[in-house]
Enzyme design. Structure first.
Site, PDB file in Angstrom:
ATOM      1  N   ARG A  46      41.375  33.834  48.210  1.00 44.51           N
ATOM      2  CA  ARG A  46      40.037  33.779  47.634  1.00 44.51           C
ATOM      3  C   ARG A  46      39.146  34.742  48.410  1.00 44.51           C
ATOM      4  O   ARG A  46      39.259  34.861  49.634  1.00 44.51           O
ATOM      5  CB  ARG A  46      39.453  32.365  47.719  1.00 44.51           C
ATOM      6  CG  ARG A  46      39.939  31.424  46.650  1.00 44.51           C
ATOM      7  CD  ARG A  46      39.451  31.840  45.256  1.00 44.51           C
ATOM      8  NE  ARG A  46      39.944  30.956  44.199  1.00 44.51           N
ATOM      9  CZ  ARG A  46      41.045  31.190  43.474  1.00 44.51           C
ATOM     10  NH1 ARG A  46      41.782  32.255  43.688  1.00 44.51           N
ATOM     11  NH2 ARG A  46      41.392  30.359  42.513  1.00 44.51           N
ATOM     12  N   THR A  94      45.110  37.747  48.784  1.00 44.82           N
ATOM     13  CA  THR A  94      45.335  37.344  47.385  1.00 44.82           C
ATOM     14  C   THR A  94      44.899  35.898  47.212  1.00 44.82           C
ATOM     15  O   THR A  94      45.249  35.254  46.222  1.00 44.82           O
ATOM     16  CB  THR A  94      46.825  37.460  46.994  1.00 44.82           C
ATOM     17  OG1 THR A  94      47.593  36.694  47.929  1.00 44.82           O
ATOM     18  CG2 THR A  94      47.296  38.893  46.992  1.00 44.82           C
ATOM     19  N   HIS A 121      41.900  40.900  40.663  1.00 43.09           N
ATOM     20  CA  HIS A 121      42.408  39.507  40.623  1.00 43.09           C
ATOM     21  C   HIS A 121      43.602  39.380  39.659  1.00 43.09           C
ATOM     22  O   HIS A 121      43.563  38.633  38.685  1.00 43.09           O
ATOM     23  CB  HIS A 121      41.278  38.540  40.229  1.00 43.09           C
ATOM     24  CG  HIS A 121      41.511  37.139  40.708  1.00 43.09           C
ATOM     25  ND1 HIS A 121      40.491  36.295  41.090  1.00 43.09           N
ATOM     26  CD2 HIS A 121      42.641  36.415  40.884  1.00 43.09           C
ATOM     27  CE1 HIS A 121      40.975  35.130  41.461  1.00 43.09           C
ATOM     28  NE2 HIS A 121      42.292  35.177  41.341  1.00 43.09           N
ATOM     29  N   PHE A 131      50.615  28.269  54.864  1.00 39.54           N
ATOM     30  CA  PHE A 131      52.047  28.310  54.541  1.00 39.54           C
ATOM     31  C   PHE A 131      52.374  27.309  53.434  1.00 39.54           C
ATOM     32  O   PHE A 131      53.234  26.443  53.568  1.00 39.54           O
ATOM     33  CB  PHE A 131      52.857  28.038  55.814  1.00 39.54           C
ATOM     34  CG  PHE A 131      54.247  28.605  55.800  1.00 39.54           C
ATOM     35  CD1 PHE A 131      54.457  29.976  55.710  1.00 39.54           C
ATOM     36  CD2 PHE A 131      55.360  27.768  55.893  1.00 39.54           C
ATOM     37  CE1 PHE A 131      55.740  30.501  55.706  1.00 39.54           C
ATOM     38  CE2 PHE A 131      56.653  28.284  55.897  1.00 39.54           C
ATOM     39  CZ  PHE A 131      56.841  29.647  55.803  1.00 39.54           C
ATOM     40  N   GLY A 132      51.638  27.434  52.332  1.00 38.09           N
ATOM     41  CA  GLY A 132      51.972  26.649  51.134  1.00 38.09           C
ATOM     42  C   GLY A 132      52.997  27.408  50.317  1.00 38.09           C
ATOM     43  O   GLY A 132      53.685  28.294  50.830  1.00 38.09           O
ATOM     44  N   ARG A 133      53.064  27.078  49.030  1.00 39.87           N
ATOM     45  CA  ARG A 133      54.084  27.698  48.159  1.00 39.87           C
ATOM     46  C   ARG A 133      54.025  29.225  48.219  1.00 39.87           C
ATOM     47  O   ARG A 133      55.045  29.900  48.358  1.00 39.87           O
ATOM     48  CB  ARG A 133      53.860  27.285  46.711  1.00 39.87           C
ATOM     49  CG  ARG A 133      54.204  25.855  46.398  1.00 39.87           C
ATOM     50  CD  ARG A 133      54.072  25.667  44.890  1.00 39.87           C
ATOM     51  NE  ARG A 133      54.248  24.289  44.489  1.00 39.87           N
ATOM     52  CZ  ARG A 133      53.267  23.379  44.501  1.00 39.87           C
ATOM     53  NH1 ARG A 133      52.061  23.714  44.903  1.00 39.87           N
ATOM     54  NH2 ARG A 133      53.499  22.145  44.116  1.00 39.87           N
ATOM     55  N   ILE A 134      52.802  29.780  48.073  1.00 45.12           N
ATOM     56  CA  ILE A 134      52.703  31.246  47.975  1.00 45.12           C
ATOM     57  C   ILE A 134      52.946  31.896  49.338  1.00 45.12           C
ATOM     58  O   ILE A 134      53.615  32.928  49.447  1.00 45.12           O
ATOM     59  CB  ILE A 134      51.341  31.661  47.361  1.00 45.12           C
ATOM     60  CG1 ILE A 134      51.184  31.016  45.976  1.00 45.12           C
ATOM     61  CG2 ILE A 134      51.234  33.182  47.241  1.00 45.12           C
ATOM     62  CD1 ILE A 134      49.790  31.152  45.353  1.00 45.12           C
ATOM     63  N   GLU A 175      33.120  37.974  42.550  1.00 45.40           N
ATOM     64  CA  GLU A 175      33.788  38.605  41.398  1.00 45.40           C
ATOM     65  C   GLU A 175      32.938  38.458  40.139  1.00 45.40           C
ATOM     66  O   GLU A 175      32.340  37.396  39.948  1.00 45.40           O
ATOM     67  CB  GLU A 175      35.158  37.958  41.173  1.00 45.40           C
ATOM     68  CG  GLU A 175      36.110  38.224  42.323  1.00 45.40           C
ATOM     69  CD  GLU A 175      37.470  37.551  42.152  1.00 45.40           C
ATOM     70  OE1 GLU A 175      37.790  37.108  41.031  1.00 45.40           O
ATOM     71  OE2 GLU A 175      38.203  37.468  43.144  1.00 45.40           O
ATOM     72  N   GLY A 231      46.788  38.462  40.604  1.00 49.24           N
ATOM     73  CA  GLY A 231      47.896  37.673  41.173  1.00 49.24           C
ATOM     74  C   GLY A 231      48.797  37.016  40.142  1.00 49.24           C
ATOM     75  O   GLY A 231      50.014  37.148  40.192  1.00 49.24           O
TER      76      GLY A 231
HETATM   77  C1  DGY Z   1      44.483  30.810  40.677  1.00 51.42           C
HETATM   78  O1  DGY Z   1      45.203  30.275  39.840  1.00 51.42           O
HETATM   79  O2  DGY Z   1      43.815  30.161  41.467  1.00 51.42           O
HETATM   80  C2  DGY Z   1      44.463  32.311  40.722  1.00 51.42           C
HETATM   81  O3  DGY Z   1      43.509  32.812  41.568  1.00 51.42           O
HETATM   82  C3  DGY Z   1      44.311  32.916  39.335  1.00 51.42           C
HETATM   83  O4  DGY Z   1      45.504  32.770  38.717  1.00 51.42           O
END
Ligand code: DGY
Length: 324
Positions: free
Chosen positions: A243, A241, A290, A157-160, A272, A292
């Site tokens: 890793r 989204t 990838h 539960f960080g920013r994203i 990847e 995001g």
């Molecule tokens: C990050 O910044 O870590 C993303 O995976 C790519 O933008």
């Protein structure tokens, strides 16, 4: 000889950012945008005052071994830095910075895209039309899972994670529960319409959709393994989204094939750009390369963050986004 710091950028960056870098520093750009092999990265650490890598470069401990290091800062273009052995960089007296904050919304948008696409079978539907195989509307055609009103489980539960909670709770009336390593104040969680649970397992057991937003590497490697996939609801979907290595890919492929969970939406992969054939043949998975942070606004903002970090460093100030 230039008195400006000599700096290497490992991949092409947005033009606007490359221009600012070229104004301020003695730059070497990677004009052909081909990923640099390990020996070239190791050499760069010995030739340049700063190296600006990105999340697709690998900088393990052995790159820093053997002495002769000239680089004093790694200005990473990306928020995740599990591709850099930060302890080894630190031991070689190299500062490491990242780019937090500026990719929050776009990464949450991609998580939402994947969640909706996998639930509503958008990838499958698109493939059907492109193949000329659609025979027309019918009541039983390509039935998906309703999203509105369901339960979202967030890991990290960080920013994203918070931005994803906000989208799902306020946009789709979803109940949101989450796991986070450290406790989050209940009032703060409530601002995002979310409630903290004590364990990953508790979240997995109640969620209709599980969205991963924790860092990769370390103890999070294969956090979602066969055992944990089996804890999820049979009709649940997994979205990643974060890793690739947070998920045990062979275990996920088995779970998707055998109906242990209903579907997955993936923007990241363990090795990847190699995506296992076992995933590519499945219909119940949506796969993105990838993407995001891949918007014009965000990619420029990420580059400008790196510029700020290395400018501060070479001016003798503390870089704002120092991680080591
Ligand atoms: C990050 O910044 O870590 C993303 O995976 C790519 O933008």
């Amino acid at each position: 000889m230039s008195s400006k710091p000599r700096i290497l950028v490992t991949r092409r960056w947005p033009e606007a950012v490359e221009r600012v870098l070229a104004d301020r520093f003695d730059m070497a750009f990677n004009g052909n945008d081909v990923a640099m092999p390990a020996n070239a990265l190791a050499q760069a650490l010995r030739e340049f005052d700063a190296v600006l890598p990105t999340v697709s470069d690998r900088l393990p401990a052995n790159l820093f071994d053997g002495g002769g290091i000239k680089a004093r800062i790694l200005g990473n273009y990306g928020v995740g830095y599990n591709h850099i052995d930060v302890a080894a960089a630190k031991a070689a007296n190299i500062v490491v910075t990242n780019t937090p904050g500026v990719l929050t919304d776009c990464t949450a948008d991609i998580a939402m895209t994947l969640l909706l696409a996998v639930a509503r079978r958008a990838g499958e539907g698109e493939r059907q039309i492109r193949a000329g195989e659609w025979t027309g509307w019918r009541p039983t055609h390509m039935i998906g899972s309703k999203v509105t009103g369901k339960t979202l489980g967030i890991i990290g539960f960080g920013r994203i994670g918070k931005a994803m909670a906000k989208r799902c709770h306020f946009g789709f009336d979803m109940e949101v529960v989450f796991y986070n390593r450290s406790p989050i104040d209940a009032a703060e969680a409530a601002r995002y319409g979310a409630r903290q649970l004590d364990t990953v397992d508790e979240v997995l057991k109640v969620a209709d959709f599980v969205s991963l937003h924790c860092p990769g590497g370390g103890e999070n490697r294969h956090l979602i393994n066969a055992e944990r996939l089996a804890m999820m609801k049979k009709g649940a979907h997994l979205v990643n989204t974060a890793r690739g290595d947070v998920v045990d890919e062979p275990a996920l492929i088995e779970a998707l094939k055998n109906g242990v969970i209903r579907g997955a939406g993936l923007d990241v992969f363990e090795a990847e750009p190699n995506v296992p054939a076992g995933l590519r043949v499945l219909e119940n998975v949506v796969l993105l390369p990838h993407l995001g942070s891949a918007t014009e606004e965000t990619r420029v903002a990420m580059g400008m963050k790196v510029v700020d970090n290395i400018t501060a460093f070479f001016d003798g100030r503390e870089p704002p986004d120092r991680v080591a």
